[in-house]
Design an enzyme around this catalytic site. Sequence first.
Site, mmCIF file in Angstrom:
data_model
loop_
_atom_site.group_PDB
_atom_site.id
_atom_site.type_symbol
_atom_site.label_atom_id
_atom_site.label_comp_id
_atom_site.label_asym_id
_atom_site.label_seq_id
_atom_site.Cartn_x
_atom_site.Cartn_y
_atom_site.Cartn_z
ATOM 1 N N ASP A 18 0.840 -1.199 0.000
ATOM 2 C CA ASP A 18 0.000 0.000 0.000
ATOM 3 C C ASP A 18 0.876 1.251 0.000
ATOM 4 O O ASP A 18 1.915 1.282 0.658
ATOM 5 C CB ASP A 18 -0.902 -0.020 1.252
ATOM 6 C CG ASP A 18 -1.978 1.049 1.200
ATOM 7 O OD1 ASP A 18 -2.262 1.566 0.102
ATOM 8 O OD2 ASP A 18 -2.524 1.378 2.270
ATOM 9 N N ASN A 20 1.671 3.071 -3.011
ATOM 10 C CA ASN A 20 2.335 3.384 -4.294
ATOM 11 C C ASN A 20 1.811 4.703 -4.871
ATOM 12 O O ASN A 20 2.580 5.492 -5.426
ATOM 13 C CB ASN A 20 2.077 2.283 -5.323
ATOM 14 C CG ASN A 20 2.691 0.964 -4.918
ATOM 15 O OD1 ASN A 20 3.533 0.906 -4.049
ATOM 16 N ND2 ASN A 20 2.253 -0.110 -5.562
ATOM 17 N N HIS A 35 3.602 2.346 -8.892
ATOM 18 C CA HIS A 35 3.456 0.884 -8.905
ATOM 19 C C HIS A 35 4.766 0.228 -9.367
ATOM 20 O O HIS A 35 5.139 -0.828 -8.874
ATOM 21 C CB HIS A 35 2.298 0.475 -9.820
ATOM 22 C CG HIS A 35 0.957 0.923 -9.301
ATOM 23 N ND1 HIS A 35 0.573 0.742 -7.988
ATOM 24 C CD2 HIS A 35 -0.087 1.547 -9.902
ATOM 25 C CE1 HIS A 35 -0.648 1.233 -7.804
ATOM 26 N NE2 HIS A 35 -1.069 1.736 -8.949
ATOM 27 N N THR A 64 -9.811 -7.831 -5.335
ATOM 28 C CA THR A 64 -11.032 -7.915 -6.152
ATOM 29 C C THR A 64 -11.621 -6.510 -6.341
ATOM 30 O O THR A 64 -12.318 -6.251 -7.322
ATOM 31 C CB THR A 64 -12.079 -8.840 -5.477
ATOM 32 O OG1 THR A 64 -12.163 -8.500 -4.083
ATOM 33 C CG2 THR A 64 -11.706 -10.302 -5.597
ATOM 34 N N ASN A 66 -9.776 -3.769 -6.725
ATOM 35 C CA ASN A 66 -8.892 -2.939 -7.558
ATOM 36 C C ASN A 66 -9.364 -2.785 -9.003
ATOM 37 O O ASN A 66 -8.956 -1.857 -9.700
ATOM 38 C CB ASN A 66 -7.441 -3.468 -7.536
ATOM 39 C CG ASN A 66 -6.701 -3.131 -6.266
ATOM 40 O OD1 ASN A 66 -5.779 -3.835 -5.870
ATOM 41 N ND2 ASN A 66 -7.098 -2.060 -5.586
HETATM 42 C C1 FPP Z 1 -1.553 -0.177 -3.602
HETATM 43 O O1 FPP Z 1 -1.094 1.140 -3.672
HETATM 44 C C2 FPP Z 1 -0.870 -1.069 -4.554
HETATM 45 C C3 FPP Z 1 -1.464 -1.696 -5.626
HETATM 46 C C4 FPP Z 1 -2.879 -1.527 -5.964
HETATM 47 C C5 FPP Z 1 -0.703 -2.618 -6.489
HETATM 48 C C6 FPP Z 1 0.619 -3.012 -5.926
HETATM 49 C C7 FPP Z 1 1.254 -4.179 -6.573
HETATM 50 C C8 FPP Z 1 2.554 -4.239 -6.905
HETATM 51 C C9 FPP Z 1 3.471 -3.121 -6.813
HETATM 52 C C10 FPP Z 1 3.117 -5.524 -7.362
HETATM 53 C C11 FPP Z 1 2.883 -5.814 -8.792
HETATM 54 C C12 FPP Z 1 1.682 -6.570 -8.961
HETATM 55 C C13 FPP Z 1 0.787 -6.343 -9.908
HETATM 56 C C14 FPP Z 1 -0.468 -7.137 -9.941
HETATM 57 C C15 FPP Z 1 1.030 -5.338 -10.919
HETATM 58 P P1 FPP Z 1 -2.173 2.277 -3.862
HETATM 59 O O2 FPP Z 1 -2.262 2.595 -5.323
HETATM 60 O O3 FPP Z 1 -3.455 1.871 -3.224
HETATM 61 O O4 FPP Z 1 -1.526 3.461 -3.081
HETATM 62 P P2 FPP Z 1 -2.287 4.685 -2.439
HETATM 63 O O5 FPP Z 1 -3.152 4.136 -1.347
HETATM 64 O O6 FPP Z 1 -1.173 5.529 -1.921
HETATM 65 O O7 FPP Z 1 -3.069 5.352 -3.532
#
Ligand code: FPP
Length: 238
Positions: A18, A20, A35, A64, A66
């Site tokens: 979490d 990214n 990401h 699910t 996302n």
């Molecule tokens: C959450 O950060 C992260 C994700 C939704 C995807 C993370 C997965 C990877 C980095 C590994 C690679 C895997 C795949 C399937 C590509 P967020 O976007 O919710 O962060 P935020 O809460 O700061 O917006």
Amino acid sequence: MSELEGLKIPAHVAIILDGNGRWAKAHGVPRAMGHKAGCTTLEGILEDAARLGIQYLTVYAFSTENWKRSEEEVDALMQLFRYYAKKIVKKACDNNIRIKMIGERSRFDADLIDSINYLEEITRDNTGMTFVFAVNYGGRDEIVRGTKALLADYKAGKFELDDLDEKLFGSYLDTKGMPDPDLLIRPSGELRLSNFLLWQSAYTEFYFADVLWPDFNRDELVKAIEHYNRRDRRFGGR
Ligand code: FPP
């Protein structure tokens, strides 16, 4: 003296990836770059976890829920998944890591399903850490899918109602054969389980790290393990 001296290493560590998006915002770059940075961090942590002696590392990479993100972001994540699935083969083989996916995979494009199957197949006999990748995963979805399969077997006369216990129920979940997580880490300051490993985390110790996932590193992992050791000593594990 090693920082790990006397530390009990949890057998199964689960991580909710979490932060990214916030990392990308803080760096003034598109979310997809966040990401990508998250993937680089994951590659490093994979090796660190294997070297620390963790036996199972489960990461929540795509829920699910996302799919509800913008089409642009979902596409970027799928592209990253494609690229990452290829890259991870070498890392897994070099480090004797076995890969397993949990979640409902039929929703992915055919080439991605092939990649997932290939990753599991090619690493099946590796004997080191098991890396569990949760994609299109939701705890409630897993429980409903498992219950459907369980009821079908019951209807087919494969077991009696009195045979149904926690162990039998657990064998219908995606995590069949795996130990429950000892420690669950959530970076980025959020204090929620977000539908991750609902059944399996009944006795899991939680650790919330204040860094965003792309900034997570081995030191943060060791801090989480130290926290787990303090809690484990107090409560004796359960
Ligand atoms: C959450 O950060 C992260 C994700 C939704 C995807 C993370 C997965 C990877 C980095 C590994 C690679 C895997 C795949 C399937 C590509 P967020 O976007 O919710 O962060 P935020 O809460 O700061 O917006």
